[in-house]
Design a protein around this motif. Structure first.
Motif, mmCIF file in Angstrom:
data_model
loop_
_atom_site.group_PDB
_atom_site.id
_atom_site.type_symbol
_atom_site.label_atom_id
_atom_site.label_comp_id
_atom_site.label_asym_id
_atom_site.label_seq_id
_atom_site.Cartn_x
_atom_site.Cartn_y
_atom_site.Cartn_z
ATOM 1 N N ASN A 211 2.722 6.612 -6.416
ATOM 2 C CA ASN A 211 3.676 7.498 -5.741
ATOM 3 C C ASN A 211 3.845 7.033 -4.301
ATOM 4 N N ILE A 212 4.914 6.300 -4.058
ATOM 5 C CA ILE A 212 5.097 5.649 -2.756
ATOM 6 C C ILE A 212 5.276 6.685 -1.642
ATOM 7 N N THR A 213 5.903 7.810 -1.957
ATOM 8 C CA THR A 213 6.088 8.870 -0.952
ATOM 9 C C THR A 213 4.741 9.428 -0.519
ATOM 10 N N ASN A 214 3.915 9.660 -1.491
ATOM 11 C CA ASN A 214 2.584 10.167 -1.235
ATOM 12 C C ASN A 214 1.719 9.119 -0.526
ATOM 13 N N PHE A 215 1.884 7.863 -0.939
ATOM 14 C CA PHE A 215 1.067 6.769 -0.407
ATOM 15 C C PHE A 215 1.398 6.457 1.043
ATOM 16 N N CYS A 216 2.665 6.556 1.407
ATOM 17 C CA CYS A 216 3.137 5.977 2.659
ATOM 18 C C CYS A 216 2.879 6.903 3.847
ATOM 19 N N GLN A 217 1.686 6.785 4.414
ATOM 20 C CA GLN A 217 1.279 7.637 5.537
ATOM 21 C C GLN A 217 1.268 6.818 6.828
ATOM 22 N N GLU A 218 1.378 7.480 7.959
ATOM 23 C CA GLU A 218 1.313 6.825 9.269
ATOM 24 C C GLU A 218 0.060 5.967 9.366
ATOM 25 N N PRO A 219 0.138 4.807 10.038
ATOM 26 C CA PRO A 219 1.271 4.307 10.818
ATOM 27 C C PRO A 219 2.343 3.625 9.970
ATOM 28 N N ASN A 220 2.113 3.527 8.634
ATOM 29 C CA ASN A 220 3.142 2.953 7.767
ATOM 30 C C ASN A 220 4.253 3.986 7.590
ATOM 31 N N PHE A 221 5.436 3.522 7.176
ATOM 32 C CA PHE A 221 6.532 4.489 7.020
ATOM 33 C C PHE A 221 7.511 4.035 5.949
ATOM 34 N N LEU A 222 8.217 4.988 5.373
ATOM 35 C CA LEU A 222 9.228 4.692 4.356
ATOM 36 C C LEU A 222 10.452 4.083 5.037
ATOM 37 N N THR A 223 10.943 2.977 4.474
ATOM 38 C CA THR A 223 12.033 2.247 5.136
ATOM 39 C C THR A 223 13.405 2.823 4.835
ATOM 40 N N GLY A 224 13.569 3.505 3.694
ATOM 41 C CA GLY A 224 14.926 3.816 3.239
ATOM 42 C C GLY A 224 15.594 2.538 2.738
ATOM 43 N N PRO A 225 16.942 2.578 2.534
ATOM 44 C CA PRO A 225 17.650 1.414 2.008
ATOM 45 C C PRO A 225 17.575 0.219 2.984
ATOM 46 N N LEU A 226 17.731 -1.031 2.524
ATOM 47 C CA LEU A 226 18.042 -1.380 1.151
ATOM 48 C C LEU A 226 16.808 -1.442 0.257
ATOM 49 N N GLY A 227 15.673 -1.757 0.828
ATOM 50 C CA GLY A 227 14.496 -2.008 0.004
ATOM 51 C C GLY A 227 13.861 -0.755 -0.556
ATOM 52 N N ASP A 228 14.042 0.375 0.160
ATOM 53 C CA ASP A 228 13.367 1.620 -0.217
ATOM 54 C C ASP A 228 11.868 1.404 -0.376
ATOM 55 N N GLY A 229 11.282 0.739 0.621
ATOM 56 C CA GLY A 229 9.863 0.424 0.547
ATOM 57 C C GLY A 229 9.024 1.248 1.499
ATOM 58 N N CYS A 230 7.719 0.977 1.464
ATOM 59 C CA CYS A 230 6.794 1.490 2.474
ATOM 60 C C CYS A 230 6.479 0.313 3.386
ATOM 61 N N TYR A 231 6.863 0.425 4.659
ATOM 62 C CA TYR A 231 6.689 -0.668 5.606
ATOM 63 C C TYR A 231 5.237 -0.759 6.054
ATOM 64 N N ASN A 232 4.709 -2.008 6.025
ATOM 65 C CA ASN A 232 3.313 -2.253 6.407
ATOM 66 C C ASN A 232 3.283 -2.607 7.895
ATOM 67 N N THR A 233 3.062 -1.598 8.716
ATOM 68 C CA THR A 233 3.230 -1.734 10.170
ATOM 69 C C THR A 233 2.375 -2.857 10.760
ATOM 70 N N ALA A 234 1.161 -3.040 10.235
ATOM 71 C CA ALA A 234 0.249 -4.050 10.801
ATOM 72 C C ALA A 234 0.085 -5.257 9.889
ATOM 73 N N GLY A 235 1.046 -5.462 8.991
ATOM 74 C CA GLY A 235 0.930 -6.557 8.022
ATOM 75 C C GLY A 235 0.833 -7.938 8.641
ATOM 76 N N SER A 236 1.439 -8.115 9.819
ATOM 77 C CA SER A 236 1.402 -9.447 10.436
ATOM 78 C C SER A 236 0.128 -9.656 11.252
ATOM 79 N N ASN A 237 -0.755 -8.652 11.288
ATOM 80 C CA ASN A 237 -2.048 -8.813 11.967
ATOM 81 C C ASN A 237 -2.931 -9.825 11.235
ATOM 82 N N VAL A 238 -3.944 -10.317 11.930
ATOM 83 C CA VAL A 238 -4.883 -11.235 11.283
ATOM 84 C C VAL A 238 -6.238 -10.564 11.036
ATOM 85 N N SER A 239 -6.322 -9.271 11.251
ATOM 86 C CA SER A 239 -7.523 -8.533 10.865
ATOM 87 C C SER A 239 -7.093 -7.170 10.328
ATOM 88 N N PRO A 240 -7.987 -6.537 9.532
ATOM 89 C CA PRO A 240 -7.572 -5.287 8.886
ATOM 90 C C PRO A 240 -7.398 -4.132 9.866
#
Ligand SMILES: *[C@@H]1O[C@H](CO)[C@@H](O)[C@H](O)[C@H]1NC(C)=O
Ligand SMILES: *[C@@H]1O[C@H](CO)[C@@H](O)[C@H](O)[C@H]1NC(C)=O
Ligand SMILES: *[C@@H]1O[C@H](CO)[C@@H](O)[C@H](O)[C@H]1NC(C)=O
Ligand SMILES: *[C@@H]1O[C@H](CO)[C@@H](O)[C@H](O)[C@H]1NC(C)=O
Ligand SMILES: *[C@@H]1O[C@H](CO)[C@@H](O)[C@H](O)[C@H]1NC(C)=O
Ligand SMILES: *[C@@H]1O[C@H](CO)[C@@H](O)[C@H](O)[C@H]1NC(C)=O
Length: 216
Positions: free
Chosen positions: A146-175
């Motif tokens: 359930n992406i709506t349920n999963f997508c909590q701050e600091p990540n956020f729902l993008t809306g169109p076009l992808g309708d994804g959950c954006y990974n705010t720190a994805g470009s980091n090199v540590s977790p």
């Protein structure tokens, strides 16, 4: 083998960062995109041979994603999708930062292909990578119920076009707590740039790949 994995990891990271052409080898690979969702999607494809494709995949259908010209070297490829029915290369580009990716390096070294699922940008569809014709090759999978349920701050729902959950720190090199949410939901998938240990899978070169997109 350790070296090969390290080289492949580096190559994938470079291709994620800047789409550099890495190594090369002659050969054709067919990437088959299967849409298990109850609605239409557009399957997007790009590779290091500068081939791009935007392909309509009807609900429940499958498409043979454009394979590269056999005369052209193929080193790496990425496949992703967004919901919709209009094929558009520019929409594919716009949706990419809002999507999880299936990534491949073909014959990266010693007749070995490497592949992974990346949530570094975002997550929008469940992805399973299914190597064809060799049951011993691993089939990594990532599916978030359930992406709506999963997508909590600091990540956020993008809306169109992808309708994804954006990974705010994805470009980091540590977790971070944000990337850990992705890692916990999808242990097979890369959740930040250098999160590759145990998440790069290998199959002997010479096989085609099915990428299955699923919805929850
Ligand atoms: C290359 O593959 C062969 C056959 O599978 C194996 O014996 C050899 O160790 C591999 N070499 C490297 C550097 O991975
Ligand atoms: C894609 O692969 C699946 C599983 O092997 C197969 O059922 C389907 O027919 C293939 N689709 C295309 C368009 O090749
Ligand atoms: C799809 O294309 C049609 C015809 O060009 C257009 O009317 C419609 O707005 C497009 N839909 C989306 C979601 O882009
Ligand atoms: C992989 O690349 C090597 C050279 O790097 C080549 O000799 C070999 O034929 C290629 N394997 C396949 C299956 O294309
Ligand atoms: C998904 O989660 C949201 C928010 O928690 C909830 O409102 C919704 O009912 C859930 N959807 C499904 C299909 O379970
Ligand atoms: C199938 O894949 C396994 C695991 O990578 C490998 O050891 C084996 O040689 C492959 N078999 C064929 C026929 O390619």
């Amino acid at each position: 083998m350790k070296n090969a994995v390290r080289i492949a990891a580096l190559a994938l990271l470079i291709s994620v960062l800047s789409c550099f052409v890495i190594g090369s080898v002659d050969g054709t690979v067919v990437f088959n995109g299967t849409n298990q969702c109850p609605y239409n999607i557009i399957v997007c494809y790009t590779d290091s041979a500068a081939t791009s494709a935007s392909i309509f995949a009807a609900a429940g259908g499958s498409v043979a994603v454009q394979s590269p010209d056999p005369q052209v070297s193929l080193a790496s490829a990425q496949i992703w999708a967004y919901p919709g029915s209009n094929v558009s290369l520019s929409d594919c580009v716009s949706a990419k930062p809002q999507a999880d990716l299936a990534e491949f390096t073909i014959n990266s070294s010693n007749n070995t292909d490497f592949y992974l699922i990346s949530n570094v940008n975002a997550y929008n569809f469940g992805i399973t990578i299914n190597p064809q014709g060799n049951d011993s090759c691993p089939t990594p999978s990532c599916s978030i119920p359930n992406i709506t349920n999963f997508c909590q701050e600091p990540n956020f729902l993008t809306g169109p076009l992808g309708d994804g959950c954006y990974n705010t720190a994805g470009s980091n090199v540590s977790p971070t707590p944000g990337t850990m949410a992705f890692a916990n939901a999808c242990p097979d998938a890369v959740s930040y740039l250098t999160d590759v240990t145990g998440k790069i899978f290998a199959c002997p070169t010479g096989h085609n790949y099915e990428v299955v997109f699923s919805c929850s």
